[in-house]
Design a protein around this motif. Structure first.
Motif, short mmCIF file in Angstrom:
data_model
loop_
_atom_site.label_atom_id
_atom_site.label_comp_id
_atom_site.label_asym_id
_atom_site.label_seq_id
_atom_site.Cartn_x
_atom_site.Cartn_y
_atom_site.Cartn_z
N LEU A 1 0.83 -1.21 0.00
CA LEU A 1 0.00 0.00 0.00
C LEU A 1 0.86 1.26 0.00
N LEU A 2 1.96 1.24 0.77
CA LEU A 2 2.86 2.39 0.78
C LEU A 2 3.50 2.59 -0.59
N CYS A 3 3.87 1.49 -1.24
CA CYS A 3 4.45 1.58 -2.58
C CYS A 3 3.44 2.14 -3.57
N LEU B 1 7.03 2.42 -11.20
CA LEU B 1 6.20 1.31 -11.67
C LEU B 1 7.07 0.10 -12.00
N LEU B 2 8.20 0.33 -12.66
CA LEU B 2 9.09 -0.78 -13.02
C LEU B 2 9.66 -1.45 -11.78
N ALA B 3 10.09 -0.67 -10.80
CA ALA B 3 10.76 -1.24 -9.64
C ALA B 3 9.79 -1.82 -8.62
N LEU B 4 8.62 -1.19 -8.47
CA LEU B 4 7.70 -1.60 -7.41
C LEU B 4 6.67 -2.63 -7.88
N GLN C 1 10.93 -3.45 -2.36
CA GLN C 1 9.96 -2.45 -1.94
C GLN C 1 10.58 -1.49 -0.91
N ILE C 2 11.24 -2.06 0.08
CA ILE C 2 11.84 -1.22 1.13
C ILE C 2 12.91 -0.31 0.53
#
Length: 333
Positions: free
Chosen positions: A8-10, A69-72, A298-299
């Motif tokens: 959700l944070l991402c 978008l690519l990383a998360l 994510q982190i």
């Protein structure tokens, strides 16, 4: 941290970046459209000066959104990109055309060449806004996929709903541009911008309501979410308040008020889209949780966003403050 909260944070960081791009660069694109449609060279010069110092910084949010978008959510990226190769390429070319026109117009050897360059600015701004709306409409309508693979034929973005979204977004950007010019200019250019802003407001709101109604017919989830009283009653109240304040802004001494109300309408529309989509990231069935990257990634990205978003906001704010104030049309075009 729980993986659901991480996701959700991402999603919130990604949505915040995209929203900021739409609000900031959308206003610049609207000015570019109006500039290309303006006959007076003096007025065109004044319009260009209002966005010249800040337009490139506003595009930073596009980089954050695309990279995020690519990383998360790499699975969503892998499905969405093949479906929209042609629109994305066309959008990037249009952005380059817009950049060249803005930076080189003052170096044109003649007024005729400058008018041609301003025509390029119009085309670049118009195409960018249209394609961004088409991409948004394609996403909301749904992208066919099987597992992690795109399974469409590449023509989904040419369907009526995405094209209508493109039209609405172009008109909305133009509305933002007119409100920006009302805030930043004086005399006849400001008065003309006020007339344009009022006219575009009603057209944009009318088409936006049609778009929301059309959206409810696409998926059962959209209908349930957008027609729920807990959603549409507050949304209608907020929209009414924004429009009343928008009209009052032209009779007050706060020239920024119409623009901020128009931006509020965009934020409201963006929030309604998120409410309709959640927990999906790509309809009809790809959820945020299914498309997300590993917790370590994510982190790492959230830490990056925690640094980059404040820095970018500070940079944007500082740029606005340095180049704030009214812009007057000069005799030199």
């Amino acid at each position: 941290m729980d993986t659901d909260w991480l996701t959700l944070l991402c999603a919130a960081a990604l949505a915040f970046s995209v929203m900021n791009y739409v609000l900031l660069d959308g206003t610049d694109l609207g000015v570019g459209i109006l500039l290309g449609l303006t006959h007076s060279s003096r007025d065109r010069r004044a319009m260009a000066v209002t966005i010249l110092p800040i337009w490139d910084a506003n595009e930073t949010w596009l980089v954050l959104g695309g990279g995020g978008l690519l990383a998360l959510f790499p699975l969503a990226y892998a499905i969405l990109l093949p479906a929209l190769y042609l629109p994305f390429i066309a959008m990037f070319l249009a952005l380059i055309l817009r950049a060249m026109a803005l930076e080189f117009r003052d170096h044109a050897p003649s007024e005729g060449i400058k008018r041609l360059i301003d025509g390029g600015l119009l085309c670049g701004s118009l195409c960018t806004g249209l394609i961004q709306g088409v991409v948004l409409g394609t996403l909301v309508k749904g992208v066919p996929h099987q597992g992690s693979q795109y399974s469409g034929d590449g023509s989904e973005w040419l369907e009526p709903f995405p094209l209508f979204c493109g039209l609405v977004l172009v008109l909305g950007y133009t509305w933002l541009g007119a409100c920006w010019l009302y805030w930043r200019t004086v005399d006849e250019l400001q008065r003309r911008s006020a007339r344009q802003a009022k006219q575009l407001a009603w057209v944009t709101i009318g088409l936006l309501l049609v778009l929301i109604g059309w959206t409810t017919t696409l998926h059962g989830q959209y209908l349930l979410r957008l027609t729920a009283p807990v959603v549409w009653l507050p949304a209608l109240s907020i929209l009414t308040g924004l429009l009343v304040t928008f009209r009052a802004g032209f009779r007050s001494r706060f020239d920024w008020m119409p623009l901020f109300c128009a931006l509020g309408v965009f934020v409201l529309a963006f929030a309604l889209m998120l409410v309709a989509l959640y927990p999906l990231i790509i309809p009809p069935d790809l959820t945020l949780q299914a498309a997300t990257s590993k917790p370590d990634s994510q982190i790492f990205m959230l830490v990056d966003f925690a640094v980059l978003i404040p820095v970018t906001l500070i940079y944007n704010t500082y740029g606005f403050s340095v180049f704030s104030g009214k812009v007057r049309a000069q005799e030199k075009s």
